[in-house]
Design an enzyme around this catalytic site. Structure first.
Site, PDB file in Angstrom:
ATOM      1  N   ARG A  66       0.819  -1.224   0.000  1.00 18.05           N
ATOM      2  CA  ARG A  66       0.000   0.000   0.000  1.00 18.05           C
ATOM      3  C   ARG A  66       0.845   1.263   0.000  1.00 18.05           C
ATOM      4  NH1 ARG A  66      -3.341  -2.065   4.655  1.00 18.05           N
ATOM      5  NH2 ARG A  66      -2.290  -4.014   4.200  1.00 18.05           N
ATOM      6  N   GLU A 103       4.088 -10.961  14.612  1.00 20.21           N
ATOM      7  CA  GLU A 103       3.514 -11.531  15.830  1.00 20.21           C
ATOM      8  C   GLU A 103       3.908 -13.015  15.922  1.00 20.21           C
ATOM      9  OE1 GLU A 103      -0.595 -10.641  16.005  1.00 20.21           O
ATOM     10  OE2 GLU A 103      -0.788 -11.487  18.028  1.00 20.21           O
TER      11      GLU A 103
HETATM   12  P1  AMP Z   1       3.739  -3.041  11.710  1.00 20.75           P
HETATM   13  O1  AMP Z   1       4.992  -3.651  11.130  1.00 20.75           O
HETATM   14  O2  AMP Z   1       3.205  -3.795  12.893  1.00 20.75           O
HETATM   15  O3  AMP Z   1       3.908  -1.563  11.989  1.00 20.75           O
HETATM   16  O4  AMP Z   1       2.592  -3.193  10.613  1.00 20.75           O
HETATM   17  C1  AMP Z   1       2.552  -2.335   9.550  1.00 20.75           C
HETATM   18  C2  AMP Z   1       2.140  -3.011   8.269  1.00 20.75           C
HETATM   19  O5  AMP Z   1       1.048  -3.891   8.451  1.00 20.75           O
HETATM   20  C3  AMP Z   1       1.704  -1.975   7.261  1.00 20.75           C
HETATM   21  O6  AMP Z   1       2.227  -2.309   5.985  1.00 20.75           O
HETATM   22  C4  AMP Z   1       0.190  -2.013   7.301  1.00 20.75           C
HETATM   23  O7  AMP Z   1      -0.347  -1.885   6.019  1.00 20.75           O
HETATM   24  C5  AMP Z   1      -0.169  -3.362   7.927  1.00 20.75           C
HETATM   25  N1  AMP Z   1      -1.112  -3.228   9.051  1.00 20.75           N
HETATM   26  C6  AMP Z   1      -0.850  -3.485  10.359  1.00 20.75           C
HETATM   27  N2  AMP Z   1      -1.915  -3.288  11.138  1.00 20.75           N
HETATM   28  C7  AMP Z   1      -2.906  -2.879  10.314  1.00 20.75           C
HETATM   29  C8  AMP Z   1      -4.284  -2.492  10.515  1.00 20.75           C
HETATM   30  N3  AMP Z   1      -4.860  -2.487  11.728  1.00 20.75           N
HETATM   31  N4  AMP Z   1      -5.001  -2.117   9.435  1.00 20.75           N
HETATM   32  C9  AMP Z   1      -4.426  -2.099   8.203  1.00 20.75           C
HETATM   33  N5  AMP Z   1      -3.161  -2.460   7.948  1.00 20.75           N
HETATM   34  C10 AMP Z   1      -2.397  -2.855   8.983  1.00 20.75           C
END
Ligand code: AMP
Length: 182
Positions: A66, A103
């Site tokens: 995205r 996770e």
């Molecule tokens: P993180 O590495 O945990 O910061 O997760 C970020 C990535 O996961 C990004 O590329 C987001 O598009 C996706 N992502 C994580 N949580 C969500 C959420 N609640 N809604 C949409 N996309 C998410």
């Protein structure tokens, strides 16, 4: 360039919450409803353009997938190059890669080794739709540094402030979230 509260609301209201996707307990922030709303998409992209035209950037690096949508559009508006940071195994030329924790288990993102090489010590803006735990963005910022470029700032449309992602990433680079979700 600060967003007015009306502009912020237009963007905020265009993003759809999907409960329990992709698994129970997660509220998925669906940005497809922002993209197909020409007013919200326009307000957002104009804001990002007005903000980042002052930064003297050389490239935008977008996170798979995205981050490509916002990053490529903004790069074109700013008249600079776009670099995709991709999930492992998708880029055809020589890559460098960075692992990060999920996770459950690990994932890996990659960049072409020469992606920023046209401009020495290139100034790069990292972009993605959302920062949650910050694992992905941290790996992405690290990857940019490994190429010899500078990650000037990391920009997200949405920042989940109830997690430590933004705080952790701030140890590496400046962070901007258009909308903060608490
Ligand atoms: P993180 O590495 O945990 O910061 O997760 C970020 C990535 O996961 C990004 O590329 C987001 O598009 C996706 N992502 C994580 N949580 C969500 C959420 N609640 N809604 C949409 N996309 C998410």
């Amino acid at each position: 360039m600060k967003l007015s509260s009306i502009e912020k609301k237009i963007i905020e209201n265009s993003i759809r919450d999907i409960k329990d996707f992709p698994k129970p307990g997660i509220v998925f922030k669906d940005i497809t409803t922002l993209l197909n709303d020409r007013e919200a998409y326009g307000v957002l992209m104009n804001h990002l353009y007005q903000k980042y035209k002052e930064y003297e950037l050389d490239f935008i690096a977008g996170i798979d997938a995205r981050g490509f949508i916002f990053g490529a559009a903004l790069a074109q508006m700013l008249g600079i190059g776009f670099v995709p940071l991709r999930k492992k195994g998708k880029l055809p030329y020589t890559t460098i890669s960075q692992k990060y924790s999920l996770e459950y288990g690990v994932d890996e993102i990659e960049v072409h080794i020469d992606a920023f090489s046209k401009i020495p010590h290139a100034r790069v803006l990292l972009i993605d739709d959302l920062i949650a735990t910050g694992g992905t963005a941290n790996a992405a910022a690290e990857l940019i540094k490994q190429t010899g470029a500078e990650c000037v700032e990391a920009c997200f449309i949405l920042g989940l402030t109830f997690l430590d992602g933004i705080k952790n990433l701030q140890n590496q680079t400046s962070v901007y979230a258009v909308i903060e979700v608490n």
